[in-house]
Design an enzyme around this catalytic site. Structure first.
Site, mmCIF file in Angstrom:
data_model
loop_
_atom_site.group_PDB
_atom_site.id
_atom_site.type_symbol
_atom_site.label_atom_id
_atom_site.label_comp_id
_atom_site.label_asym_id
_atom_site.label_seq_id
_atom_site.Cartn_x
_atom_site.Cartn_y
_atom_site.Cartn_z
ATOM 1 C CD GLU A 1 -2.498 1.716 2.505
ATOM 2 O OE1 GLU A 1 -3.530 2.394 2.328
ATOM 3 O OE2 GLU A 1 -1.816 1.552 3.531
ATOM 4 C CD GLU B 1 2.995 8.514 5.041
ATOM 5 O OE1 GLU B 1 1.708 8.228 4.329
ATOM 6 O OE2 GLU B 1 3.200 9.693 5.042
ATOM 7 C CD GLU C 1 8.694 9.487 -4.102
ATOM 8 O OE1 GLU C 1 7.502 9.519 -4.659
ATOM 9 O OE2 GLU C 1 9.303 8.736 -4.901
ATOM 10 C CG ASP D 1 -1.008 14.081 -0.232
ATOM 11 O OD1 ASP D 1 -1.776 13.925 0.756
ATOM 12 O OD2 ASP D 1 0.402 14.240 -0.015
ATOM 13 C CE LYS E 1 -4.903 26.503 -4.518
ATOM 14 N NZ LYS E 1 -3.958 27.111 -3.608
ATOM 15 C CG ASP F 1 -11.355 12.840 -2.010
ATOM 16 O OD1 ASP F 1 -10.298 12.555 -2.058
ATOM 17 O OD2 ASP F 1 -11.874 14.149 -2.112
HETATM 18 C C1 LIG Z 1 -4.271 11.979 1.947
HETATM 19 S S1 LIG Z 1 -3.023 10.901 2.792
HETATM 20 C C2 LIG Z 1 -3.895 9.540 3.016
HETATM 21 C C3 LIG Z 1 -3.461 8.575 3.945
HETATM 22 C C4 LIG Z 1 -4.177 7.268 4.146
HETATM 23 N N1 LIG Z 1 -3.955 6.391 2.856
HETATM 24 C C5 LIG Z 1 -5.790 7.461 4.240
HETATM 25 O O1 LIG Z 1 -6.493 6.772 3.338
HETATM 26 O O2 LIG Z 1 -6.168 7.861 5.397
HETATM 27 C C6 LIG Z 1 -1.918 10.809 1.836
HETATM 28 C C7 LIG Z 1 -0.452 10.262 2.562
HETATM 29 O O3 LIG Z 1 0.298 10.144 1.405
HETATM 30 C C8 LIG Z 1 1.537 10.399 1.989
HETATM 31 N N2 LIG Z 1 2.243 10.902 0.808
HETATM 32 C C9 LIG Z 1 2.305 11.721 -0.039
HETATM 33 N N3 LIG Z 1 3.128 11.586 -1.125
HETATM 34 C C10 LIG Z 1 3.765 10.539 -0.851
HETATM 35 C C11 LIG Z 1 4.981 9.892 -1.653
HETATM 36 N N4 LIG Z 1 5.353 10.376 -2.754
HETATM 37 N N5 LIG Z 1 5.547 8.744 -1.259
HETATM 38 C C12 LIG Z 1 4.970 8.223 -0.064
HETATM 39 N N6 LIG Z 1 3.833 8.799 0.740
HETATM 40 C C13 LIG Z 1 3.430 9.821 0.181
HETATM 41 C C14 LIG Z 1 1.688 11.507 2.776
HETATM 42 O O4 LIG Z 1 2.490 11.851 3.822
HETATM 43 C C15 LIG Z 1 0.187 11.066 3.483
HETATM 44 O O5 LIG Z 1 0.407 10.449 4.685
#
Ligand SMILES: C[S@@+](CC[C@H](N)C(=O)[O-])C[C@H]1O[C@@H](n2cnc3c(N)ncnc32)[C@H](O)[C@@H]1O
Length: 223
Positions: A54, A79, A106, A129, A133, A165
């Protein structure tokens, strides 16, 4: 265990290297000396069960629940924020999850450097994320290169599931995934399920459902 009990293992920039410690895999930054890992390795899971990854696991609510439910799968939660890795780690410890590893790194870079070709059975990207925009859309994870990486690491007939979403992100991911040529959607047009039941809960899944947003679930299978 409390999240704050997980301590970052490196003290300096120079010291940083790939490291696995107490079910956390640290992937600080890629360099040319790195070799690819094989997650079937007994050192990590102690068995050869299928690997499910995941990405963007957040605090790990979804993946910990899955790891509790399905012990015959080796789960990896990726994460980028250490604060959230600590939360995943606390779940690993508190529920004794020997089938879950938290990968601190990453998503695209760690995939490129750490995963062998055709080593993963399923990948999930839950509420990455959305960068809503237009001028920020280039920061989205689901870009051509990451989709290519997913294709490379997935086994034949393996699949990735993407949940969001955000309509624009959904549309973009459908377009890119089908344009890749190596994936087919398991759902007919419009290529997603709305508000899927029984998928599993995460912080953002619950948040957006409470706010009445529509959630789209897409699954693309390697042809
Ligand atoms: C909107 S949150 C969603 C978290 C979880 N999947 C949930 O549904 O509650 C997005 C997560 O992705 C992580 N994230 C963003 N860009 C990432 C990347 N390039 N690699 C790994 N994690 C990333 C952020 O730190 C954040 O914890």
């Amino acid at each position: 265990m409390r999240p704050n009990q997980l301590v970052y293992p490196f003290e300096s920039e120079e010291e940083k290297s790939i490291k696995i410690e107490d079910r956390v895999l640290y992937f600080p930054a890629p360099n040319e000396n790195m070799t690819k890992f094989c997650f079937h390795d007994l050192e990590y899971f102690g068995n050869e069960n299928p690997i499910y990854v995941e990405y963007c696991s957040g605090n790990g609510g979804w993946i910990a629940e899955k790891a509790i439910q399905d012990k015959n799968i080796n789960w990896i939660g990726v994460e980028i924020k250490f604060k959230r890795i600590k939360k995943i780690w606390a779940k690993i410890k508190n529920y004794s999850l020997n089938n879950l590893i938290a990968l601190y790194g990453e998503a695209e870079k760690s995939t490129q450097f750490l995963f062998e070709e055709a080593s993963v059975s399923k990948a999930y990207i839950n509420f990455p994320d959305p960068w809503p925009k237009k001028r920020h859309a280039k920061n989205r994870l689901m870009q051509e290169n990451f989709i290519k990486e997913l294709y490379r690491i997935l086994k034949p007939a393996g699949s990735f599931t993407f949940v969001t979403d955000d309509e624009a992100y959904s549309d973009q991911t459908i377009e890119l995934s089908l344009a890749h040529g190596g994936f087919k959607s398991i759902y007919e047009k419009p290529f997603y399920l709305s508000n899927p039941e029984d998928y599993g809960a995460s912080f953002f899944d619950s948040l957006w459902r409470e706010k009445g947003k529509t959630i789209r679930l897409h699954t693309f299978q390697k042809i």
